[in-house]
Design a protein around this motif. Structure first.
Motif, PDB file in Angstrom:
ATOM      1  N   VAL A   1      -4.643  -6.887  16.971  1.00 52.20           N
ATOM      2  CA  VAL A   1      -4.226  -5.573  16.461  1.00 52.20           C
ATOM      3  C   VAL A   1      -4.437  -4.499  17.521  1.00 52.20           C
TER       4      VAL A   1
ATOM      5  N   THR B   1      -3.445  -3.295   4.956  1.00 51.13           N
ATOM      6  CA  THR B   1      -4.582  -2.829   5.753  1.00 51.13           C
ATOM      7  C   THR B   1      -4.137  -2.300   7.107  1.00 51.13           C
ATOM      8  N   TYR B   2      -3.284  -3.065   7.764  1.00 50.49           N
ATOM      9  CA  TYR B   2      -2.867  -2.654   9.105  1.00 50.49           C
ATOM     10  C   TYR B   2      -1.899  -1.469   9.073  1.00 50.49           C
TER      11      TYR B   2
ATOM     12  N   TYR C   1      -8.977   4.146  13.670  1.00 52.27           N
ATOM     13  CA  TYR C   1      -8.943   3.613  15.030  1.00 52.27           C
ATOM     14  C   TYR C   1      -8.028   4.443  15.937  1.00 52.27           C
TER      15      TYR C   1
ATOM     16  N   TYR D   1     -15.029  -8.604   7.278  1.00 47.78           N
ATOM     17  CA  TYR D   1     -14.312  -7.327   7.367  1.00 47.78           C
ATOM     18  C   TYR D   1     -14.365  -6.673   5.990  1.00 47.78           C
TER      19      TYR D   1
ATOM     20  N   HIS E   1      -5.730   1.199   7.390  1.00 46.12           N
ATOM     21  CA  HIS E   1      -7.121   1.203   7.876  1.00 46.12           C
ATOM     22  C   HIS E   1      -7.188   1.591   9.352  1.00 46.12           C
ATOM     23  N   VAL E   2      -6.113   1.327  10.066  1.00 43.03           N
ATOM     24  CA  VAL E   2      -6.114   1.617  11.507  1.00 43.03           C
ATOM     25  C   VAL E   2      -6.088   3.111  11.831  1.00 43.03           C
TER      26      VAL E   2
ATOM     27  N   TYR F   1       3.550  -6.390  12.313  1.00 41.73           N
ATOM     28  CA  TYR F   1       2.519  -7.367  11.977  1.00 41.73           C
ATOM     29  C   TYR F   1       3.144  -8.395  11.039  1.00 41.73           C
TER      30      TYR F   1
ATOM     31  N   ILE G   1       0.829  -1.205   0.000  1.00 41.62           N
ATOM     32  CA  ILE G   1       0.000   0.000   0.000  1.00 41.62           C
ATOM     33  C   ILE G   1       0.863   1.254   0.000  1.00 41.62           C
TER      34      ILE G   1
ATOM     35  N   PHE H   1     -12.439  -0.870  11.752  1.00 40.72           N
ATOM     36  CA  PHE H   1     -11.670   0.035  12.600  1.00 40.72           C
ATOM     37  C   PHE H   1     -12.323   1.414  12.709  1.00 40.72           C
TER      38      PHE H   1
ATOM     39  N   GLY I   1      -4.853  -8.815   5.632  1.00 40.54           N
ATOM     40  CA  GLY I   1      -4.446  -8.810   7.039  1.00 40.54           C
ATOM     41  C   GLY I   1      -5.584  -9.202   7.967  1.00 40.54           C
ATOM     42  N   PRO I   2      -6.702  -8.480   7.893  1.00 38.15           N
ATOM     43  CA  PRO I   2      -7.837  -8.875   8.740  1.00 38.15           C
ATOM     44  C   PRO I   2      -8.312 -10.303   8.453  1.00 38.15           C
TER      45      PRO I   2
ATOM     46  N   SER J   1       0.786  -6.599   6.189  1.00 36.18           N
ATOM     47  CA  SER J   1      -0.557  -6.338   5.672  1.00 36.18           C
ATOM     48  C   SER J   1      -0.683  -4.862   5.386  1.00 36.18           C
TER      49      SER J   1
ATOM     50  N   GLU K   1     -10.356  -9.384  15.454  1.00 30.61           N
ATOM     51  CA  GLU K   1     -10.264 -10.417  16.484  1.00 30.61           C
ATOM     52  C   GLU K   1     -11.438 -10.357  17.454  1.00 30.61           C
TER      53      GLU K   1
END
Lengths: 455, 455
Positions: free
Chosen positions: A256, A140-141, A148, B357, A144-145, A189, A109, B410, B285-286, A138, B433
């Motif tokens: 996560v 996403t991590y 969050y 997800y 996308h976080v 991760y 990404i 998220f 990832g998810p 990943s 998770e």
């Protein structure tokens, strides 16, 4: 997708120059577009490549010839799609080697560095830059976080989506960020490691200087299978990874959320010198939850000495509990709550850190005032300046006393007082138990630094 | 404090009549105030008592004489303060018995019933009423959590702070809410039980009809000590409580967040008939995290049959994984994602539920559009009506197929699509998770209903 990622870069307020290269358009999102890398007025520091798979390698070659030293290849269609892709990935590696280029990806990404407003992912990061760096297998991590972290107030320094790791892998990134000054804690991760020995060697060295959190999902049958189809990563025996992480001094986490929680504490606070924790609360339930969680996590909630109790008794009302947990109940002396009591406890040699519940700013009262249309009036304007002043000192206690102080709240940074705390280096967790879990991780890291490698 | 709690009641839009009783004031927050219970124009259904300790019993006696059948006693100074308080509490019980009054407390925060806008705690609840009821030995967990439930989208039906449980205890409340029609799942916060046998007998009967989640914090040394000083509750051996919960068919949880997460799933979804879970994602990832968590939680992520794979392959692009996890990658066919694929999977006899997800509504695109001041335009207005229509069917799948469907994100309910999902009965968890953990709790409850009491 390239346009979307450029949009994020603009959104983020990137402080450098941007030169879109496009085969047809004369402008892209308001920037003058160029036909090729050779047409640019200068040699860019980084080529960010979102291209059809077939032309990735030729275009990387052009970048190399033009003198570009670094590239991020977002495009997929390499190792992760099997044999044909593997050959294409080998060609990409040869080009990178030929020109000595640093290449992230392919099939990633991108990279973010919030300290210079650089965000090449397709997710906007709507916070100030911070001290946590995520290195992730990943994509996403790595992005996308952001929704969050914004919600909870933890802040990121950099994120890297390593993708297929054809040239630069997770271990290279780990080495880089061990020296990168904004990064105070690194979160990994991991779906699978190709070179466990090198990982162990590098991580062991780094974890002495900078805390590293590891989330590994390839240790179960289903997790390993999922990782394989995602990035072609080979998972492996969970016990072996567990042993590697332990020997390397990494803090292993299972989710996560725990990864971010833990990195937040490690990036912000000194580890406690021991496992003696004071539970400080103004509400019995969270006090009991924190005490219970401490014991479950290997932390002690020691009984205070008669002297320490006497010191606390002088300040607290008779309804309060001066034992540990210290339960202030409905105690409204803000100066005692935010300054005198924490100072007495942190200044004693009876505890190594505090987990706290019960900070409230003006949100509750403002909400009620508004809801009642002025029928009720709280002394918000008088109290808030005092709270702000007290919290200004409160957030310095960890540095001042060399002991960690962790806060939890169900409202979190929606409230002004909690936002002030979180913005100034004290993590605010969304539940009492999560605050304790973060303290336990800090304790384990401190124990590792003191030479213990086994629990 | 009484005024504050009245403020919350007004804020909440209580639909009944309110008669403040005050020794001096002629109005309280705009309501005509009365001197005594005997001056009211009618006999109220409930007396809510926030009074100095000494006059609680005499005033309760007056309420009894006036014909009031129910009271909540917020005031403290009873059993929890030792011998003198214990005698006072015995007097309170005698008065309650004399008049046959139902009394909650003393030393509690109060009771909420959001279906009639009744909230006697000092925290505003800013959501629609829901289906989760909390019965708590901590006042905090009966109200501070409103900020948390609002942030995450889970909705409450009732909350009860049982306080010292002088007359009505946690078990009585459990019995009441087993019959209360809005309550679909009950969450218990327990510091200690006085009558384990009665609890087991009652809970075992109720858990066959309505799911009950139990958080017990008195099983460690520190937790037991904290509970004792909080509500005078006697904690106890963790293994004994574990055994009681298991025999009673309660779902035990370890944290307040897990308590709410679990109650949300149990209140909203049918338990899966078995442990075969489909992981449905558009991000690797998810997908890997959910698969890994499934295995850790005792859930299987079974390989699909050739037939099911072929059915999915017809719809999905070649980049997608039609194995389990089903990874849609960058798949933009919304009708397939939200309708055709879930229908194929839920309609097969190969899985018992889906954890998902990858739902995104317009938040991401609106944020970027705004941030770029119109320089970029996404087709939001064209896409959102379609998403809304598709999700309108999506949220009915659990009922239609009799299988649970759980979503994680998220961003959560900040996003319109996720809000629509959460508001219509599909829980949306803040991490992959946690979605899996909730599915595992559902599975365990279903297993209990099918007659298994041991794992």
């Amino acid at each position: 997708m390239g346009t979307g990622q450029l949009a994020t870069l603009i959104f983020q307020g990137f402080s450098g120059k941007i030169y879109p290269i496009h085969p047809k358009e004369s402008t892209v999102l308001g920037f003058k577009a160029y036909r090729s890398i050779f047409d640019l007025p200068e040699i860019p520091d980084l080529a960010f490549m979102v291209l059809p798979t077939d032309i990735v390698v030729p275009k990387l070659e052009e970048c190399g010839r033009a003198g570009v030293q670094a590239a991020v290849v977002v495009s997929g269609g390499f190792r992760e799609v099997g044999e044909a892709g593997l050959e294409r990935e080998r060609m990409l590696v040869r080009v990178a080697e030929k020109f000595g280029m640093v290449v992230i990806g392919p099939n990633c990404i991108g990279v973010s560095n919030f300290h210079i407003g650089m965000n090449t992912t397709y997710f906007p990061y709507q916070q100030d830059p911070g001290e946590i760096t995520i290195i992730s297998q990943s994509g996403t991590y790595s992005c996308h976080v952001y929704g969050y972290t914004r919600k909870f107030g933890m802040r990121l320094s950099h994120t890297v989506s390593v993708g297929n790791s054809a040239v630069v892998d997770l271990i290279d990134c780990l080495e880089y960020f061990s020296r990168e000054p904004h990064t105070k804690a690194i979160a990994l991760y991991i779906e699978g490691l190709r070179d466990g020995k090198r990982f162990l060697r590098v991580a062991r060295e780094i974890s002495q200087k900078k805390p590293v959190v590891a989330l590994f999902v390839g240790g179960t049958q289903a997790g390993a299978k999922a990782g394989m189809s995602h990035t072609g990563a080979l998972g492996g025996d969970d016990q072996i990874y567990e042993g590697v992480f332990r020997q390397a001094g990494l803090i292993r986490v299972r989710t996560v959320e725990e990864m971010l929680d833990t990195a937040w504490a490690l990036a912000s606070l000194p580890p406690p010198a021991g496992n003696r924790i004071c539970v400080l609360t103004n509400a019995g339930g969270p006090g009991a939850s924190m005490a219970d969680s401490c014991n479950r996590e290997g932390l002690e909630v020691p009984e205070f000495s008669a002297e320490l109790k006497a010191d606390l008794k002088e300040i607290l009302p008779h309804t309060a509990s001066v034992s540990n947990p210290v339960d202030l109940t409905y105690f409204m002396d803000l100066r005692a709550m935010y300054e005198r009591i924490p100072r007495i406890i942190l200044g004693s040699d009876e505890v190594d850190g505090i987990v706290m519940y019960g900070v409230f700013g003006s949100l509750l009262y403002r909400t009620l005032e508004e809801g009642l249309g002025g029928r009720i009036k709280y002394p918000i304007d008088e109290v808030i300046p005092l709270v702000r002043e007290l919290l200004g000192k409160f957030v310095c206690f960890p540095r001042e006393y060399g002991k960690p102080l962790i806060v939890s709240s169900f409202w979190g940074t929606d409230d002004d007082a909690l936002k002030q705390i979180a913005d100034n280096g004290i993590p605010v967790y969304s539940s009492p138990e999560r605050g304790v879990a973060a303290m336990a991780a800090l304790y384990r890291y401190g124990r590792y630094l003191r030479g213990f490698t086994e629990d």
